[in-house]
Scaffold this active site. Structure first.
Site, PDB file in Angstrom:
ATOM      1  N   GLY B  38       0.825  -1.194   0.000  1.00 22.53           N
ATOM      2  CA  GLY B  38       0.000   0.000   0.000  1.00 22.53           C
ATOM      3  C   GLY B  38       0.862   1.246   0.000  1.00 22.53           C
ATOM      4  O   GLY B  38       2.084   1.159  -0.076  1.00 22.53           O
ATOM      5  N   ASN B  39       0.217   2.395   0.078  1.00 23.65           N
ATOM      6  CA  ASN B  39       0.970   3.640   0.241  1.00 23.65           C
ATOM      7  C   ASN B  39       0.172   4.603   1.125  1.00 23.65           C
ATOM      8  O   ASN B  39      -0.992   4.366   1.426  1.00 23.65           O
ATOM      9  CB  ASN B  39       1.344   4.253  -1.118  1.00 23.65           C
ATOM     10  CG  ASN B  39       0.155   4.784  -1.872  1.00 23.65           C
ATOM     11  OD1 ASN B  39      -0.531   5.703  -1.434  1.00 23.65           O
ATOM     12  ND2 ASN B  39      -0.128   4.195  -3.029  1.00 23.65           N
TER      13      ASN B  39
END
Lengths: 231, 231
Positions: B38-39
């Site tokens: 993810g970010n």
């Protein structure tokens, strides 16, 4: 802390005077300043357990990964991000607890190298080299003065089988086996179904709201805890 | 849809009759049923932009990655998880829009293989092999009937330099350069500072609340859009 002491002082629940340390939520393992490896734990089960332990009269400390949940009343919360931060906070607090419940979905692996700057997409392919994180539950259970230790096993297949192996390998007192990524509940949901396993026994808790399930779990944990340390 | 048509019908803003397609938030790239890459994009900037475009009288469609934000009034929202899902939804909708704003932090890479079952931690080390995702902004800008296209560049260093390179390489009309992972704002915050760049010009927007920043951005985008397509 004062609030807790007061709660505890006036509490008459079955766990009055008992100190519980819980972990909840996912951990995030950074790849660079913007990217990370995460997991789908919402933290709802762990937060519901914290609430249920408070209702049972316990003093509750909660080590939480990145989740968007409010702190339950009467709970002392410590926020962490990575598995190593969670481990450090647990080891800081575990000598002060009687029951430890590892409900967090701790990342088993972390990137060996964390980039200082955002990694540029110069290549068609990329490799991330991962190394193992320590197993917090096994570390706690191996302490010379280990608390009564309860773990969770989130599995996508044969949860009871894997969970019983984990319970024995990690030498923990109880384990809750949890099917995830299926219609039965688990991550990212408000409901769940669990099987709780201990030496010589097990109990299946059918699909229910996580708040109700947490109360059932606390009742069972209290029984086994009192069985091991009779008043 | 009816609500939007009504809003649009009675709207007298500068973008009345203009159709805007926006992306916002992070994407998640699964490793297995529980783990993902993810970010740290919160989606706040993109959702603030959607709101500001509605205020300016535009018809707004929003393709959102996994975020915990409410849909702004008057916005048609499509939820997606991965970069490929986001790309597909954008390509489905982009022929119906006049302005495309790619504000999402789309994962540049995804794991080549997604495991069916939770990966067991049998080894001390592990490799994740990643392959590139398509560049949604560049794909949109390369369409034969490309909309007016605006991108974002989130950088941890020299944001204007990298952003201008991206703008030229991707052949997009405007790009907003954004320092992240620093005190200046960016991901996971309510404030941000941006530099907006276009061919022959640029404008620095100092640190401000994302809602206010979104209004300034919409004003500048409207100016450049009207400059390219005079009424």
């Amino acid at each position: 802390a004062l609030f807790q002491q007061l709660c505890n002082h006036f509490s008459s629940g079955p766990l009055s005077g008992v100190r519980v340390l819980l972990t909840a939520g996912p951990t995030r393992e950074p790849i660079d300043p913007v990217r990370f490896i995460g997991n789908r734990s919402s933290g709802k089960m762990g937060f519901a357990l914290a609430r249920a332990f408070v209702s049972a009269g316990a003093t509750v400390e909660l080590v939480a990964g990145p989740v968007s949940l409010a702190t339950p009343a009467g709970v002392a919360r410590f926020d962490v991000e990575t598995a190593r931060e969670m481990e450090q906070k647990v080891l800081d607090r575990v000598t002060e607890c009687d029951i430890f419940v590892g409900c967090a979905a701790v990342a088993d692996y972390r990137p060996e190298v964390v980039a200082d700057q955002k990694i540029k997409k110069n290549n068609e392919q990329m490799e991330i080299h991962l190394v193992r994180n320590n197993d917090i539950l096994a570390t706690v259970a191996a302490l010379s003065k280990a608390p009564f230790t309860v773990g969770f096993a989130a599995e996508t297949q044969a949860p009871e089988t894997y969970a019983e192996k984990k319970r024995i390998a990690k030498k923990i007192d109880m384990i809750a086996a949890n099917l995830v990524g299926a219609s039965e509940g688990g991550f990212e949901r408000d409901e769940n179904a669990l099987t709780l396993l201990w030496e010589g026994g097990q109990k299946r808790l059918p699909l229910a709201d996580k708040g109700m399930l947490a109360e059932q779990l606390v009742t069972l944990i209290t029984e086994r805890y009192e069985n091991r340390y009779p008043a």
